[in-house]
Design an enzyme around this catalytic site. Structure first.
Site, PDB file in Angstrom:
ATOM      1  N   ASP A 179       0.835  -1.188   0.000  1.00 26.48           N
ATOM      2  CA  ASP A 179       0.000   0.000   0.000  1.00 26.48           C
ATOM      3  C   ASP A 179       0.876   1.247   0.000  1.00 26.48           C
ATOM      4  O   ASP A 179       2.046   1.204   0.395  1.00 26.48           O
ATOM      5  CB  ASP A 179      -0.913  -0.009   1.232  1.00 26.48           C
ATOM      6  CG  ASP A 179      -2.245   0.666   0.972  1.00 26.48           C
ATOM      7  OD1 ASP A 179      -2.309   1.543   0.094  1.00 26.48           O
ATOM      8  OD2 ASP A 179      -3.230   0.312   1.661  1.00 26.48           O
ATOM      9  N   GLU A 185       3.013   5.133  -3.677  1.00 28.41           N
ATOM     10  CA  GLU A 185       3.280   6.334  -4.502  1.00 28.41           C
ATOM     11  C   GLU A 185       4.356   7.261  -3.921  1.00 28.41           C
ATOM     12  O   GLU A 185       5.021   7.919  -4.728  1.00 28.41           O
ATOM     13  CB  GLU A 185       1.976   7.093  -4.809  1.00 28.41           C
ATOM     14  CG  GLU A 185       1.148   7.509  -3.666  1.00 28.41           C
ATOM     15  CD  GLU A 185       0.242   6.382  -3.169  1.00 28.41           C
ATOM     16  OE1 GLU A 185      -0.366   6.610  -2.140  1.00 28.41           O
ATOM     17  OE2 GLU A 185       0.179   5.299  -3.746  1.00 28.41           O
ATOM     18  N   ASP A 225      -7.956   4.185  -3.599  1.00 29.88           N
ATOM     19  CA  ASP A 225      -9.113   4.291  -2.705  1.00 29.88           C
ATOM     20  C   ASP A 225     -10.221   5.105  -3.355  1.00 29.88           C
ATOM     21  O   ASP A 225     -10.574   6.207  -2.902  1.00 29.88           O
ATOM     22  CB  ASP A 225      -8.697   4.932  -1.382  1.00 29.88           C
ATOM     23  CG  ASP A 225      -7.667   4.103  -0.634  1.00 29.88           C
ATOM     24  OD1 ASP A 225      -7.526   2.901  -0.950  1.00 29.88           O
ATOM     25  OD2 ASP A 225      -6.999   4.644   0.263  1.00 29.88           O
TER      26      ASP A 225
END
Length: 814
Positions: A400, A403, A473
């Site tokens: 997760d 980025e 998300d």
């Protein structure tokens, strides 16, 4: 007299500049020249790929690509000069450099124009955290009606990326890849890692990056979309095989709060007889936020992690677990990385040590992102991951925030020092290095278990690292569902075939409060959206249900015999029956540079009607998928939720519509069937000519799904998990009306022995004129393979024939 002298001097200088401008130096890969105070270099990497480098005259720099792993081959293009134009010709394309203007242009071998630069390159002085460099820009000229695809995973709902300006910087729900390809059969990779503006305007199409020591881009010609994808992978890396089980069904949510709950989900699926291969454990198994991403099980409710993993394996399922790019201040990885100066200081998730929203900054979490650009830091990351989790038998990684999360950002954050320079300079490449570190380290440990990574962000070249990328998300809405299809297709067209989404959307809180039990799963509006999203997810490379605010397990939606439950089960079961087709397609992806999700332009470029279709696609080379992406049974509420607002649990809207819904009432959806093929309705076998729109009757358990004539589809047995039964009597569905072929691929399903040649291919061909199916001689071998098997061949009219097969060529005529 003085002015005449000045004029003569100026004329002499112009003359010298002109002479210098018309000179060039031949190099092993191409040529170098200096034109209008710009150093230009053309380097052929392959006959189909050329690299263009531009920098201010005399500027010294070193550029080592993070994405490109291909070295220049000995192409030796033929070089000729005509007037001010130098022409470089390989066996696959031509490139010209105008020695007066400096403009580079690209042509196919017939001399037909493909792409041309416009104007001079732009170099603007820039102070990058104390280092002199430039902001760089190059503009190109495209045909007026030429579609352009790519740029990564964007939420703009566009198929062609023309007529827009887009700021390319990594984020939660958008992943950027500065690569585009055209319907004309070429691609362009802008090899820069800083925040970049892509702009397509009537006056030109440009890439403009915040920092760069040079302009550095690769032009590649493939002739068609598959060819361009093949060139991009040749340049930046091929796609490794995933295990067979990764193509089964995954269940997840934010989050299972104990190991008993996690294991219980698998147990419940087994009791219900609904297929399942993967369970995913989300965050906080490590404990509180100060222990963020400890890579250790410090939460008392996960006190026996080995037992948890063993229990999951004992039910023939696999497990992924959440890991992040950041660490809390009380963790061992944090302490070691901090001592060595390998942590960044900008704000990231979670911002508070308390689980509240908005974050209580009176109690800052102290969580910091690690410097994944540093190879030693990547090794430290793996050391704790290996010792704390992998050695327990964990099957894969949910990486997760790759980025990574960069919250409340300030301009000075980009001055942060990394191993490779300022954060500004390498910002967009972070996920490539973070994911690559886990892949490389796990491969160094063992070849007995294939690496499988689910990750939230991506950059060019990441396809080589065993990762499937999800779209972040996103909110639960029909608009969001519609956006995911072109997002996945454009991403695929950048060369990375592995895409998936949170089935149902991540933030579903706005569907909760209108029902007495507070659960969106009992709300017909969410039920309809979820089922339609799951039907789309059935035809993506990873079928994964996940989200916040409401549970997503099938048994939350009712029970067997009820339309919503049955629709969910029907699609999961269909996914499992297609595993031989999907796994064979995965081999085509690895070995022959194919793609799973195929924009219609990939297979039907001659049909201009498909160039901008954004709600249909091919899944493999045979299935035309047209998900239902508008509400048919319930009101379609307009919902706007972003990844930050979504965490506010108080933002739920109250939807009052509680009218009973008959999900089996017949509705309809319109589909365009591409020209150049004949099509069969998958559900009814009804036959249609291509080049027309048709209406398909739908219910909650049916979407428009068509198969191209000439297709051969291997259908697998009914199973509870991917490897439960051998493929010893596959059904071969042959869709007559055109010649066709298929290669059935098999191997040991979860190791890297296939790289050593341990696999088999069984070629299967249909001759439409003679109505004969030929199952060719098996190629290759591997331990445990089926030496003898049956195939049940089925035609659309119901004709069935059983064929015994022992590895030798056999034919059957109808």
């Amino acid at each position: 007299m003085k002015s005449i002298k000045s004029v003569l001097i100026l004329m002499a200088l112009c003359c010298c500049t002109s002479l210098i401008g018309q000179d060039y130096q031949q190099t092993p890969e191409g040529l170098k020249a200096t034109v209008n105070s710009v150093d230009v270099e053309l380097q052929f990497y392959t006959p189909s790929i050329v690299r263009i480098l531009k920098s201010p005259d005399g500027w010294k720099y070193v550029k080592e690509s993070l994405s490109v792993i291909e070295a220049p081959q000995k192409v030796k293009p033929a070089i000729t000069k005509e007037g001010n134009t130098v022409r470089l010709k390989s066996s696959e394309m031509e490139v010209t450099l105008n020695l007066e203007s400096g403009i580079v242009a690209f042509f196919n071998t017939k001399g037909e124009p493909l792409l041309c630069e416009k104007g001079k390159p732009e170099f603007t002085d820039f102070n990058d955290a104390g280092t002199k460099t430039f902001a760089v820009k190059q503009t190109f000229l495209l045909d007026k009606d030429e579609p352009l695809y790519g740029l990564g995973i964007l939420q703009n709902g566009k198929m062609s990326q023309r007529n827009q300006t887009k700021h390319l910087v990594q984020g939660n729900v958008e992943d950027v890849v500065p690569f585009v390809q055209s319907v004309k059969g070429y691609g362009l990779f802008w090899d820069n890692y800083s925040p970049t503006n892509f702009a397509d305007k009537p006056e030109g199409t440009s890439f403009q990056s915040e920092v760069g020591d040079c302009i550095d881009y690769y032009f590649m010609y493939g002739g068609n979309a598959d060819g361009v994808v093949a060139q991009m992978r040749a340049l930046t890396g091929q796609v490794p095989m995933f295990p067979l089980w990764t193509y089964g069904y995954f269940q997840s949510k934010e989050r299972y709060k104990s190991q008993e709950e996690t294991v219980g989900v698998v147990r419940k699926y087994r009791e219900l007889g609904v297929p399942l291969d993967g369970i995913i454990q989300d965050w906080q198994y490590w404990g509180h936020n100060y222990l963020w991403n400890a890579m250790d099980f410090k939460n008392p409710l996960f006190s026996e992690p080995q037992k948890m993993i063993n229990d999951v394996h004992g039910m023939n399922a696999h497990m992924l677990i959440s890991i992040w790019s950041s660490f809390g201040p009380m963790t061992k990885p944090y302490r070691e990385l901090d001592k060595k100066g390998m942590l960044f200081n900008f704000s990231t998730w979670p911002q508070s040590g308390l689980e509240t929203w908005p974050p209580d900054m009176e109690y800052p979490s102290g969580v910091r992102v690690y410097d994944a650009y540093n190879p030693k830091a990547r090794d430290i990351y793996w050391k704790y991951l290996n010792e704390g989790i992998f050695k327990l038998g964990m099957d894969g990684w949910w990486m997760d925030s790759t980025e990574p999360d960069h919250l409340d950002w300030k301009p000075e954050d980009f001055n942060t020092k990394t191993y490779l320079g300022s954060f500004r300079k390498v910002r967009n490449a972070y996920p490539l290095l973070a994911v690559g570190g886990v892949y490389d380290n796990q491969r160094a440990v063992t070849s007995d278990k294939r690496v499988f990574i689910l990750t939230r962000s991506v950059f060019a070249g990441q396809q080589r690292y065993g990762a499937n990328v999800w779209s972040g998300d996103i909110g639960s809405s029909w608009e969001s569902l519609r956006n995911q299809i072109p997002a996945g297709l454009n991403f695929t067209l950048t060369g990375n075939p592995n895409f998936n989404t949170d089935i149902g959307g991540f933030f579903a809180g706005h569907y909760n409060k209108s029902w007495n039990d507070g659960s969106a799963t009992k709300n017909p509006m969410f039920q309809e959206l979820y089922v339609r999203w799951l039907q789309f997810g059935t035809f993506t490379p990873m079928m994964r249900s996940h989200g916040a605010d409401t549970p997503r397990e099938i048994y939350q939606f009712g029970k067997k015999g009820e339309p919503v439950y049955d629709a969910i089960e029907k699609m999961i079961s269909l996914r499992y029956s297609l595993l031989p087709y999907i796994y064979s397609t995965s081999w085509e992806v690895t070995e022959r540079q194919s793609s799973f999700m195929r924009a219609l332009v990939m297979d039907f470029a001659d049909d201009k009607s498909v160039w901008d279709i954004k709600d249909q696609y091919m899944f493999g080379k045979s299935f035309l998928v047209a998900p239902v992406v508008s509400a048919q049974y319930t009101p379609e509420k307009v919902v706007k939720v972003n990844e930050n607002d979504g965490w506010n649990r108080n933002n739920a809207q109250k939807f009052e519509d509680k009218a009973p819904v008959d999900f089996m009432q017949a509705k309809s959806a319109e589909v365009y069937l591409p020209a150049g093929a004949t099509w069969y309705d998958f559900w009814t076998n009804e036959k249609y000519d291509g080049g027309q729109k048709v209406k398909k009757e739908t219910t909650i358990d049916v979407i428009p799904l068509y198969v191209k004539a000439g297709s051969i589809i291997p259908m697998g047995p009914k199973v509870q998990y991917a490897t439960e039964k051998p493929w010893d009597n596959l059904e071969l569905r042959v869709y007559v009306g055109a010649d066709g072929s298929f290669v059935l691929y098999e191997d040991e399903f979860d190791n890297y022995n296939y790289e050593l040649g341990a696999y088999t291919e069984i070629p299967i061909a249909w001759n439409n004129a003679s109505r004969q199916l030929t199952i060719g001689a098996r190629k290759g071998a591997y331990k445990g393979m089926l030496n003898n098997r049956k195939f049940t061949v089925v035609l659309q009219d119901g004709t069935r024939k059983v064929v015994d097969y022992n590895g030798k060529r056999v034919s059957v005529k109808f």
